[in-house]
Design an enzyme around this catalytic site. Structure first.
Site: not given
Ligand code: ASP
Ligand code: MG
Length: 821
Positions: A472, A499, A673, A608, A550, A677, A606
């Protein structure tokens, strides 16, 4: 009057034609600098001009260190050895300059003089030769640079010579030596007037008493030497050559986009110096004939840059011109009841930056520059009335200089900007040439930049720290490069650092993004995140933002610290938004307290535009009732491809190989995950939800939880039977299984939230997604019969980078509105 040797006519010629130039120590720090100065002296000084110089580089400090070490040797034997080492270093430095700059007979001649000087120093150190006065030792610094510069000019074919100021400048000893003007003037004119066409290099900083003992004019006194010499010959102009061009609207080392000031009035310049601005030494103005002389401040590095001329410029419009600041000031609080002590403060030679009375509490306050603390402490010991004085630290000063400041618009803005700070006192300087604010807080460059840009109304700046340079990160950086011009329309945006988990590439001027990966390889250094965070407020930007690209828990844990140090945050990292309630609340509290922005549009769906839709509905007055759907690209892919003829284990294996799942697919199968969300979404619309409130059906049987990844991959087929049973069970009613997440508001404080398998009719849109597609089904008060549906790819580096950019756009417009209100 001047003696017989020179005529009135010669004196007049000197006054009309000779100008004075001054170069400080840092302009003479190495051979390269000397050559540059020699070039300026040849090209920008007249053939008979005087050039006042300081000691090269940090020579004065080195000399002081040697003297201190030698004095220390009275109690500590080792100290003599230290003094010897320091002396050797000084000799090496000075003679290095000579060797680099001169050659042949010029080199020989100056080296020989240098050898003699250092023999004398050695004799002094060995106790063979008595030199009791510091000024005599200090004088060598200026003597060496004057002698070397004149030799360099001579070697280049220029007519030049040097003058030891002790041969003409006579003063009576005092903390600030009192100059005997007439004899000094006479001696100087006698020395220079007969040599029209010679450039003289004059030692700054030093003079002598009537007995011939060396005296110094105070630290950094060479500016003063220059105007003094200029006044003695009645010169029309003294040019002070600096590392920076002229006087700016603020210190260019601390503040971005300063503007240089073509003109400054005497009162303004004097006030600036009095308030501790590093531009000019306060005594510089003392000897000046203000009707005749002009002081030009000019850049020796960029000669073509605009210079600042300080002179008698009477009828200029009042305007706030320069912002100046001191990061530390000391306050002395004096009891008004002790009238004698108050009087002593009032009579003190050292005028405070600002003083005021608070009659109700019976206190007077005097604020001083931190550098004057020693002097004040010493003075107070002599006055010996400690119990009526309290010394207070932890204060800073920020001031704006400009004649009749109170009448200016700039003052209004200054006042307004500082009213939001911990203001202890705001008032005008005695001559009304400055407004001075004493703050009860640390002063960092960020505040200074903000006040500066508000007052002078510049385009504000945003520094961006990119944390994470994976998929990303790389995608966003190339997107940024493509959109740079458009992004920079609203604010001046620069990437100040990139970084990864171990290394940092930081450049406050903005990193160069062409071939940034190579540059990162070459330039990035190991770093400590917590140290970086506390250093960041010094980046010269109005605003700073950290992009967390990250998936790191460690970075997420630092969010409070990022906020507290003034950064806004844009995260693609879900860890903070989905952290446990206590940690989440702490992050939010600190974010609010420090008035920072936090966007994390891409953590759900993401790219959307989910958050836009939700916010927009809420801002219209709608209420979100429930959201359900398939929030995970991995799960979408697995189930849309699953049927009675396919082994679930094969699909999991393929997803892993194709990079569609987490490296350890169990992260997906346990639904962690998705839960993250869900939490983020629920919190986004203002619901209180924590991990334990969510009903989770993991797809992972317990016995496969704690084994190695390798073993797990081998035993994957153990999933197949139960998954097939599930499928068959759903088929009984013409349905298919899908992994759904949902939450619904039941009444005001109860939320039902669930992540797990549900059976969906085969014709339903949830059962007919493109593998990998996300879908969010939103019911609200207004969308109650037919839901609002948002679907599309919920992962992928391009769409995610685009979403990050969308957050940045939102931040930019928010920040530019903030500036206006
Ligand atoms: N060399 C002296 C000092 O360092 C004088 C000057 O630089 O102006 O203080
Ligand atoms: Mg700025």
């Amino acid at each position: 009057m001047v003696g017989t040797k020179i005529t009135e006519e010669q004196i007049q010629t000197v006054a009309d034609q000779v100008q004075v130039h001054k170069f400080g120590g840092s302009s003479l720090a190495d051979a390269y600098c000397y050559r540059r100065v020699a070039r300026i002296v040849t090209e920008y000084a007249g053939a008979s001009d005087l050039v006042v110089v300081s000691a090269a580089g940090d020579t004065t400090n080195r000399i002081l260190a040697i003297i201190d070490a030698k004095e220390e040797a009275a109690h500590d034997e080792d100290s003599l050895g230290i003094a010897q080492v320091l002396l050797n270093q000084l000799k090496k430095y000075q003679q290095g300059l000579i060797n680099d700059l001169l050659s042949g007979k010029h080199q020989e001649r100056i080296l020989e003089l240098s050898e003699q000087d250092f023999d004398r120093w050695q004799g002094w150190l060995d106790g063979e030769e008595e030199i009791t006065r510091r000024p005599e030792l200090l004088s060598y610094g200026e003597l060496w640079s004057a002698r070397l510069l004149s030799a360099l000019l001579i070697q280049q074919g220029i007519t030049a010579d040097y003058i030891d100021a002790r041969t003409f400048l006579v003063a009576d000893d005092a903390p600030e030596p009192f100059i005997r003007v007439e004899p000094s003037r006479e001696a100087l004119l006698e020395r220079i007037a007969p040599h029209h066409g010679t450039r003289f290099i004059v030692t700054g900083f030093i003079c002598r008493d009537p007995e011939g003992n060396s005296l110094i004019l105070g630290r950094n006194g060479s500016d003063y030497s220059a105007t003094l010499v200029g006044s003695l010959i009645d010169a029309k102009q003294v040019t002070i050559w600096k590392d920076v061009a002229g006087v700016y609207s603020a210190d260019p080392r601390k503040v971005e986009r300063v503007v240089s000031l073509p003109i400054l009035d005497w009162q303004e310049a004097e006030e600036l110096a009095r308030l501790g601005s590093p531009v000019l030494h306060p005594r510089t103005f003392q000897p000046v004939n203000r009707e005749r002389m002009v002081i030009a401040v000019r850049s020796s590095l960029k000669v073509e840059n605009q210079q600042t001329r300080i002179g008698q410029y009477d009828d200029t419009e009042p305007r706030g011109k320069v912002l100046t600041a001191l990061s530390e000031v000391v306050l002395f609080r004096v009891d008004l009841s002790d009238a004698k002590l108050v009087q002593q403060f009032e009579d003190l030679d050292l005028t405070p930056l600002i003083s005021w009375n608070e009659v109700k509490q019976q206190h007077a306050y005097y604020a001083y520059h931190q550098n004057h603390l020693d002097f004040m402490t010493h003075w107070l010991e002599q006055v010996d009335v400690h119990d009526h004085v309290t010394q207070m630290s932890g204060y800073s000063m920020i001031a704006m200089v400009g004649n009749r400041i109170q009448e200016t618009e700039e003052y209004q803005v200054f006042k307004r900007e500082l009213s939001e700070q911990n203001l202890r006192r705001l008032s005008f300087s005695p001559d009304a040439n400055a407004v001075i604010a004493i703050l009860e807080q640390k002063l960092d460059n960020r505040l200074l930049n903000r006040v500066h840009s508000q007052i002078f109304n510049y385009r504000r700046s945003l520094g961006v720290l990119v944390v994470g340079r994976g998929n990303i990160g790389s995608a966003w950086l190339s997107l940024y490069r493509r959109l740079r011009e458009r992004i920079n329309e609203q604010m001046d945006v620069r990437i100040i650092g990139i970084v990864n988990s171990t290394r940092l590439w930081l450049d406050y001027n903005g990193v160069e993004l062409t071939d940034w990966e190579d540059s990162f390889e070459q330039l990035a250094k190991p770093y400590e995140m917590s140290q970086l965070i506390t250093e960041l407020p010094n980046a010269p930007y109005d605003e700073l933002v950290m992009l967390d690209l990250t998936d790191s828990i460690e970075v997420a844990q630092q969010y409070p610290s990022f906020f507290a140090n003034g950064l806004h945050i844009i995260s693609a990292n879900k860890r903070a938004g989905a952290s446990g309630e206590a940690q989440y609340n702490e992050i939010r509290t600190i974010q609010r307290e420090y008035k920072r922005e936090w966007y994390y549009n891409t953590t759900v769906g993401a790219g959307l535009p989910l958050n836009y839709a939700l916010n927009d509905l809420r801002n219209q007055g709608d209420e979100i009732r429930s959201i359900s759907g398939i929030f995970s690209g991995t799960m979408s892919w697995l189930f849309e491809n699953f049927n009675a003829d396919v082994k679930f284990s094969d699909l999991v294996r393929e997803a892993k190989v194709r990079g569609l799942s987490e490296p350890d697919p169990r992260e997906d199968l346990t639904c962690q995950d998705i839960v993250r969300k869900l939490l983020i979404l629920a919190r986004e619309i203002g619901l209180k939800l924590d991990w334990q409130d969510i009903d989770i059906d993991s797809l992972l049987p317990e016995h496969l939880e704690d084994i190695s990844l390798e073993e797990f991959m081998q035993r994957l087929p153990e999933l197949d039977d139960s998954m097939q049973d599930l499928y068959a069970d759903a088929q009984k009613t013409g349905k298919v299984p899908r992994l759904l997440a949902s939450f619904a508001r039941q009444d005001d404080d109860y939320v039902r939230a669930r992540v797990g398998i549900e059976y969906i009719p085969e014709g339903d849109m949830l059962a007919n997604l493109i593998p990998g597609e996300n879908i969010f089904v939103i019911y609200t008060d207004w969308y109650s019969e037919m839901p609002l549906v948002i679907s599309g790819p919920g992962a992928g580096k391009e769409v995610t980078a685009g979403g990050v950019q969308s957050d940045l756009n939102q931040l930019l417009s928010r920040l530019s509105n903030r500036a206006d209100d």
